[in-house]
Design a protein around this motif. Structure first.
Motif, PDB file in Angstrom:
ATOM      1  N   ARG A 157       0.835  -1.214   0.000  1.00  0.00           N
ATOM      2  CA  ARG A 157       0.000   0.000   0.000  1.00  0.00           C
ATOM      3  C   ARG A 157       0.862   1.254   0.000  1.00  0.00           C
ATOM      4  NH1 ARG A 157      -2.973  -3.426   2.938  1.00  0.00           N
ATOM      5  NH2 ARG A 157      -2.218  -2.811   4.982  1.00  0.00           N
ATOM      6  N   LYS A 158       1.899   1.271   0.831  1.00  0.00           N
ATOM      7  CA  LYS A 158       2.759   2.456   0.921  1.00  0.00           C
ATOM      8  C   LYS A 158       3.538   2.692  -0.368  1.00  0.00           C
ATOM      9  CE  LYS A 158       3.230   2.310   5.896  1.00  0.00           C
ATOM     10  NZ  LYS A 158       4.062   2.120   7.063  1.00  0.00           N
ATOM     11  N   GLU A 159       3.889   1.611  -1.051  1.00  0.00           N
ATOM     12  CA  GLU A 159       4.687   1.724  -2.279  1.00  0.00           C
ATOM     13  C   GLU A 159       3.826   1.746  -3.544  1.00  0.00           C
ATOM     14  OE1 GLU A 159       8.103   2.078  -2.622  1.00  0.00           O
ATOM     15  OE2 GLU A 159       8.011   2.449  -0.470  1.00  0.00           O
ATOM     16  N   HIS A 160       2.524   1.624  -3.366  1.00  0.00           N
ATOM     17  CA  HIS A 160       1.583   1.655  -4.497  1.00  0.00           C
ATOM     18  C   HIS A 160       1.869   0.552  -5.516  1.00  0.00           C
ATOM     19  CE1 HIS A 160       0.164   5.431  -2.853  1.00  0.00           C
ATOM     20  NE2 HIS A 160       1.412   5.832  -2.812  1.00  0.00           N
ATOM     21  N   VAL A 161       2.088  -0.659  -4.996  1.00  0.00           N
ATOM     22  CA  VAL A 161       2.242  -1.830  -5.859  1.00  0.00           C
ATOM     23  C   VAL A 161       1.268  -2.908  -5.393  1.00  0.00           C
ATOM     24  CG1 VAL A 161       4.679  -1.355  -6.374  1.00  0.00           C
ATOM     25  CG2 VAL A 161       4.097  -2.899  -4.506  1.00  0.00           C
ATOM     26  N   PRO A 202       0.088  -6.523  -3.957  1.00  0.00           N
ATOM     27  CA  PRO A 202       0.690  -7.418  -2.956  1.00  0.00           C
ATOM     28  C   PRO A 202       1.576  -8.530  -3.535  1.00  0.00           C
ATOM     29  CG  PRO A 202      -1.529  -6.861  -2.300  1.00  0.00           C
ATOM     30  CD  PRO A 202      -1.338  -6.286  -3.688  1.00  0.00           C
ATOM     31  N   PRO A 203       1.187  -9.198  -4.640  1.00  0.00           N
ATOM     32  CA  PRO A 203       2.096 -10.220  -5.172  1.00  0.00           C
ATOM     33  C   PRO A 203       3.448  -9.645  -5.615  1.00  0.00           C
ATOM     34  CG  PRO A 203      -0.100 -10.520  -6.088  1.00  0.00           C
ATOM     35  CD  PRO A 203      -0.096  -9.200  -5.363  1.00  0.00           C
ATOM     36  N   SER A 204       3.433  -8.425  -6.139  1.00  0.00           N
ATOM     37  CA  SER A 204       4.690  -7.774  -6.527  1.00  0.00           C
ATOM     38  C   SER A 204       5.543  -7.500  -5.295  1.00  0.00           C
ATOM     39  CB  SER A 204       4.422  -6.465  -7.265  1.00  0.00           C
ATOM     40  OG  SER A 204       3.764  -6.711  -8.475  1.00  0.00           O
ATOM     41  N   MET A 205       4.908  -7.054  -4.217  1.00  0.00           N
ATOM     42  CA  MET A 205       5.664  -6.777  -2.995  1.00  0.00           C
ATOM     43  C   MET A 205       6.235  -8.062  -2.415  1.00  0.00           C
ATOM     44  SD  MET A 205       7.028  -4.640  -1.024  1.00  0.00           S
ATOM     45  CE  MET A 205       6.310  -3.168  -1.702  1.00  0.00           C
ATOM     46  N   THR A 206       5.488  -9.140  -2.499  1.00  0.00           N
ATOM     47  CA  THR A 206       5.999 -10.419  -2.003  1.00  0.00           C
ATOM     48  C   THR A 206       7.276 -10.788  -2.747  1.00  0.00           C
ATOM     49  OG1 THR A 206       3.789 -11.153  -1.377  1.00  0.00           O
ATOM     50  CG2 THR A 206       5.451 -12.872  -1.705  1.00  0.00           C
ATOM     51  N   ARG A 207       7.297 -10.602  -4.060  1.00  0.00           N
ATOM     52  CA  ARG A 207       8.511 -10.891  -4.845  1.00  0.00           C
ATOM     53  C   ARG A 207       9.657  -9.970  -4.440  1.00  0.00           C
ATOM     54  NH1 ARG A 207       4.536 -11.667  -8.688  1.00  0.00           N
ATOM     55  NH2 ARG A 207       4.746  -9.573  -9.575  1.00  0.00           N
TER      56      ARG A 207
END
Length: 145
Positions: free
Chosen positions: A60-64, A66-71
């Motif tokens: 949310r903070k990075e505006h991406v 969730p699956p992208s953040m997991t990677r």
């Protein structure tokens, strides 16, 4: 308000956008670790500023997504820049924390970018430098709106 900007104000907005984008690109080239993407560096910066967070909070903070953040978190963990720990209240989740190595990398990156900007500032006269000092808090506010 954006629809109401015309004439000199529209030109000023255009000049501001262009200048900020060019300066941002130049700063991005002042990297300490070329193996990290700008997004990975941004995640490390967010962790340093805001403290530990779940991957969902980081997304949310990075505006991406969730699956992208997991990677991204998996890549950073593999590089020893973040650690994952069980969430204190929800064992299904993990909490991401930056490591000392990440903190040292961020500090070196800040130092290098600050030195780069200081070199640019040397080319300004005192009046220009005073205006830029006054504008810094306003630009900071814009960055967080």
């Amino acid at each position: 308000m954006v629809d109401l900007i015309h004439g000199d104000d529209a030109a000023a907005v255009n000049a501001l956008r262009s200048a900020v984008m060019r300066l941002s690109r130049r700063l991005k080239h002042q990297r300490v670790d070329e193996s990290l993407s700008p997004t990975e560096m941004s995640v490390l910066g967010t962790l340093a500023r805001c403290g530990s967070a779940t991957p969902g909070e980081l997304a949310r903070k990075e505006h991406v997504q969730p699956p992208s953040m997991t990677r991204i978190v998996t890549l950073l963990e593999g590089k020893g820049l973040v650690k994952l720990e069980p969430h204190p209240d929800d064992r299904r989740q993990k909490v991401v924390t930056g490591t000392e190595r990440a903190a040292a990398m961020l500090e070196e990156s800040r130092r290098k970018r600050n030195a780069f900007l200081a070199g640019l500032v040397e080319g300004l006269d005192e009046d220009e430098w005073a205006k830029l000092r006054e504008a810094a808090p306003v630009l900071e506010k814009l960055a967080h709106l």
